[in-house]
Scaffold this active site. Structure first.
Site, short mmCIF file in Angstrom:
data_model
loop_
_atom_site.label_atom_id
_atom_site.label_comp_id
_atom_site.label_asym_id
_atom_site.label_seq_id
_atom_site.Cartn_x
_atom_site.Cartn_y
_atom_site.Cartn_z
CG ASP A 164 25.95 -31.42 -1.34
OD1 ASP A 164 26.41 -30.64 -0.11
OD2 ASP A 164 26.47 -30.75 -2.41
CD GLU A 203 5.74 -40.57 8.61
OE1 GLU A 203 5.32 -39.19 8.20
OE2 GLU A 203 6.52 -41.15 7.93
CG HIS A 247 10.02 -34.07 4.58
ND1 HIS A 247 9.68 -34.80 6.66
CD2 HIS A 247 9.43 -35.99 3.85
CE1 HIS A 247 9.21 -36.15 6.63
NE2 HIS A 247 9.00 -36.43 5.22
CG ASP A 248 5.83 -36.10 4.54
OD1 ASP A 248 6.45 -35.76 3.52
OD2 ASP A 248 5.84 -36.64 5.76
CG ASP A 281 24.42 -27.64 -4.73
OD1 ASP A 281 25.48 -28.66 -4.42
OD2 ASP A 281 24.35 -27.35 -5.67
CG ASP A 325 13.76 -40.98 8.46
OD1 ASP A 325 12.73 -41.78 7.93
OD2 ASP A 325 13.67 -39.42 7.42
CG ASP A 378 9.27 -43.15 6.51
OD1 ASP A 378 8.68 -42.35 6.05
OD2 ASP A 378 8.57 -44.39 5.30
CG ASP A 409 24.71 -31.30 -7.31
OD1 ASP A 409 24.05 -30.36 -6.22
OD2 ASP A 409 24.37 -32.01 -7.47
CG ASN A 438 28.32 -30.93 -5.73
OD1 ASN A 438 26.97 -29.99 -5.82
ND2 ASN A 438 28.34 -31.99 -5.95
C1 NOJ Z 1 6.62 -40.61 5.05
C2 NOJ Z 1 7.36 -39.52 4.62
O1 NOJ Z 1 7.06 -38.50 5.33
C3 NOJ Z 1 7.27 -39.06 2.98
O2 NOJ Z 1 8.44 -38.02 2.83
C4 NOJ Z 1 7.49 -40.35 2.72
O3 NOJ Z 1 7.00 -39.77 1.73
C5 NOJ Z 1 5.99 -41.60 3.38
N1 NOJ Z 1 6.46 -41.62 4.42
C6 NOJ Z 1 7.22 -42.92 2.02
O4 NOJ Z 1 8.00 -43.07 2.82
#
Ligand code: NOJ
Length: 567
Positions: free
Chosen positions: A35, A260, A333-334, A27, A104, A206, A31, A29
């Site tokens: 960013d 993906e 991130h998932d 970050d 992405d 995605d 908040d 700023n």
């Molecule tokens: C896969 C993404 O990596 C995930 O973070 C997202 O929730 C779903 N696709 C839906 O876009």
């Protein structure tokens, strides 16, 4: 044994990609939300690590139901993240350093606040109606079919305005686009071209293998709700659409693309990522991510087994060799943090096992992906209460199972600790100051309390840190073709502790020995297979004996040895 080795060279095969989840990176700023200026301030850190390409999770305008994976304007930047000028400065900062930017591309669905959907839902004869997948309810008023969404509950949402349902494979604020409609496809291609002309170097796509649904959208079985994956994963027209996208857009630029692809088998991946380049460069497959899930899916915990990891990863290595190209990842991130999932995140073994996993992955054939914080050995987190979590997937699941389904809250919390996506989304740990140096404000998601010990400042000051070990892994890739292009062979297939494999290119042979356990592991290799005295390229223990074809690997020990036959 590999049938053939195709060593067609490409920059994206030689690259290492680093994924940034902007909300949690830096970050600037106060908040509490990461960013783009924050990312720019850390470019030297990334350049110094040696990565070539940055994959930026979505930075487009979005109401953030799913943290940017619900896009309301594909050609604008999310206000919290900055401006288009900031984004341009980021691109320039990367290009000036010889690095590339991968955006992405989220085009299976948009946000329900996207202008197309706002129009689409107005009336049945609206010009945008067919941009999405609308159906009337069944005679009894029920949903058009029984599919469930990835985020719990029905995949259909009823809309009063026109008395019809729309399909959403993810949240109800993420309506699926109708790829059958050529206008939708053209809009997507035009938008991609616009970004490519602005200078982006590629796309991570995605859930791109969900864009084609079985005609007629049939229900599955007779249950009220069921998993409909067979009707939308790798659907009937997906390859047709991707070839069209390639012809109209990708083939006109020099790009890196990764799709993906949940539910893709190696056979499917060979079509998506074929070496003639008619679709994508590579896919993210999920088979190794499913090894610790029971029949009930992701939240149904079961321990993963080394034998399964070996079988799965080795299968992808050998089946794609010479036919397609692998992506290599153990977290994003998932997913939970890899050191907590496949290594050992206790104080005694965290650093060793994080280096071990990095070695294991980077020595395979494919393009490695590093997820932010992996290079620091960041770990999973255990927040005290559900309210501390942000992810809608977690909240929907908890509501369905505990609030509505009566499940034991403690058990469900445990599954969140092990599998929840927020494990990966806690802010980057830059230093041991307030909020780990991520923000001067209140972070949108709490920092993992272990930031006082695990942070970038400490890593940069320690020559034995995971960060410098990754730097070395990346450097080795740049100086040894065999690491990029060598063919893969699994050895010691039945060993219960060691994952061992070789890579082969020309007269060279690379030996990779990995102890996945907390115990010593002995091994014995066939001497005739390894000519001459090997040279150690990298290892995660400080004291090492001369490379030997038999011996003992210490807990989580990783060794990489290069053999070269004399001509
Ligand atoms: C896969 C993404 O990596 C995930 O973070 C997202 O929730 C779903 N696709 C839906 O876009």
């Amino acid at each position: 044994m590999p049938i053939m080795t195709d060593i067609r060279k490409s920059w994206w095969k030689e690259s290492v990609v680093y994924q940034i989840y902007p909300r949690s990176f830096q970050d600037s700023n106060g908040d509490g939300i990461g960013d783009i200026p924050g990312i720019i301030s850390r470019l030297d850190y990334l350049h110094n690590l040696g990565v070539d390409v940055i994959w930026l999770s979505p930075v487009y305008r979005s109401p953030n139901d799913d943290n940017g994976y619900d896009i309301s304007d594909y050609q604008a930047i999310m206000d919290e993240f900055g401006t288009m000028e900031d984004w341009e400065a980021l691109l320039k900062g990367l290009h000036d350093r010889g690095m590339k930017l991968m955006m992405d591309l989220v085009v299976n669905h948009t946000s329900d606040e996207h202008a197309w959907f706002v129009e689409s839902r107005k009336s049945k004869d609206n010009a945008y109606r067919d941009y999405y997948i609308w159906r009337p309810g069944k005679d009894d008023g029920r949903e058009p079919n029984n599919w469930v969404s990835f985020f719990s509950g029905s995949a259909w949402q009823y809309d009063e305005a026109t008395d019809e349902y729309f399909l959403h494979l993810f949240s109800k604020k993420q309506p699926d686009l109708n790829w059958e409609n050529p206008k939708v496809r053209q809009e997507v291609y035009d938008m991609m071209t616009w970004w490519l002309e602005k200078g982006v170097d590629g796309f991570r796509m995605d859930v791109i293998n969900l864009i084609s649904k079985t005609e007629g959208l049939p229900s599955v079985g007779n249950d009220r709700y069921a998993w409909g994956g067979d009707h939308f994963m790798n659907g009937p027209k997906v390859h047709e659409y991707l070839r069209e996208m390639n012809e109209r857009v990708l083939s006109k630029f020099d790009t890196i693309t990764v799709g993906e692809a949940p539910g893709a088998s190696p056979e499917e991946a060979i079509r998506y990522a074929n070496l003639d380049g008619s679709e994508l460069n590579m896919v993210f497959q999920f088979e190794h991510m499913d090894l610790d899930s029971g029949a009930g899916g992701k939240w149904d915990l079961r321990p993963w087994r080394l034998a399964d990891l070996k079988a799965t990863m080795s299968k992808w290595q050998t089946e794609l060799d010479g036919r397609a190209w692998n992506s290599l990842y153990l977290n994003n991130h998932d997913q939970p943090r890899m050191v907590s999932r496949f290594g050992n995140d206790t104080a005694a073994y965290r650093v060793l096992s994080a280096k071990m996993l990095g070695t294991f992955l980077h020595m395979m054939q494919g393009t490695p992906y590093i997820y932010q914080g992996e290079e620091l050995g960041m770990t999973n987190v255990r927040f005290a209460s559900l309210a501390d979590y942000n992810d809608l997937e977690i909240h929907n699941m908890y509501r369905e199972r505990v609030t509505e389904g009566g499940a034991d809250p403690a058990m469900v919390m445990e599954s969140i600790y092990v599998k929840g996506r927020d494990n990966a989304r806690t802010p980057m740990q830059w230093d041991d100051g307030e909020n780990a140096g991520f923000t001067t404000g209140r972070p949108w998601l709490q920092v993992n309390p272990n930031y006082t010990a695990i942070n970038a400042k400490a890593a940069l000051a320690d020559p034995d840190s995971i960060y410098y070990y990754y730097q070395e892994l990346i450097r080795l890739r740049k100086s040894h073709d065999i690491i990029v292009y060598g063919s893969f062979e699994l050895i010691l297939a039945d060993h219960e502790q060691i994952y061992a494999y070789t890579r082969k290119l020309g007269n060279e042979r690379l030996l990779v020995l990995i102890n996945f356990t907390e115990r010593d592991a002995s091994y014995e290799l066939e001497a005739s297979a390894f000519p001459g005295q090997g040279t150690r390229l990298i290892g995660n223990y400080e004291t090492v004996a001369e490379p030997a074809l038999s011996g003992v690997l210490r807990p989580y020990e990783a060794q990489v040895i290069l053999y070269r036959a004399e001509d």
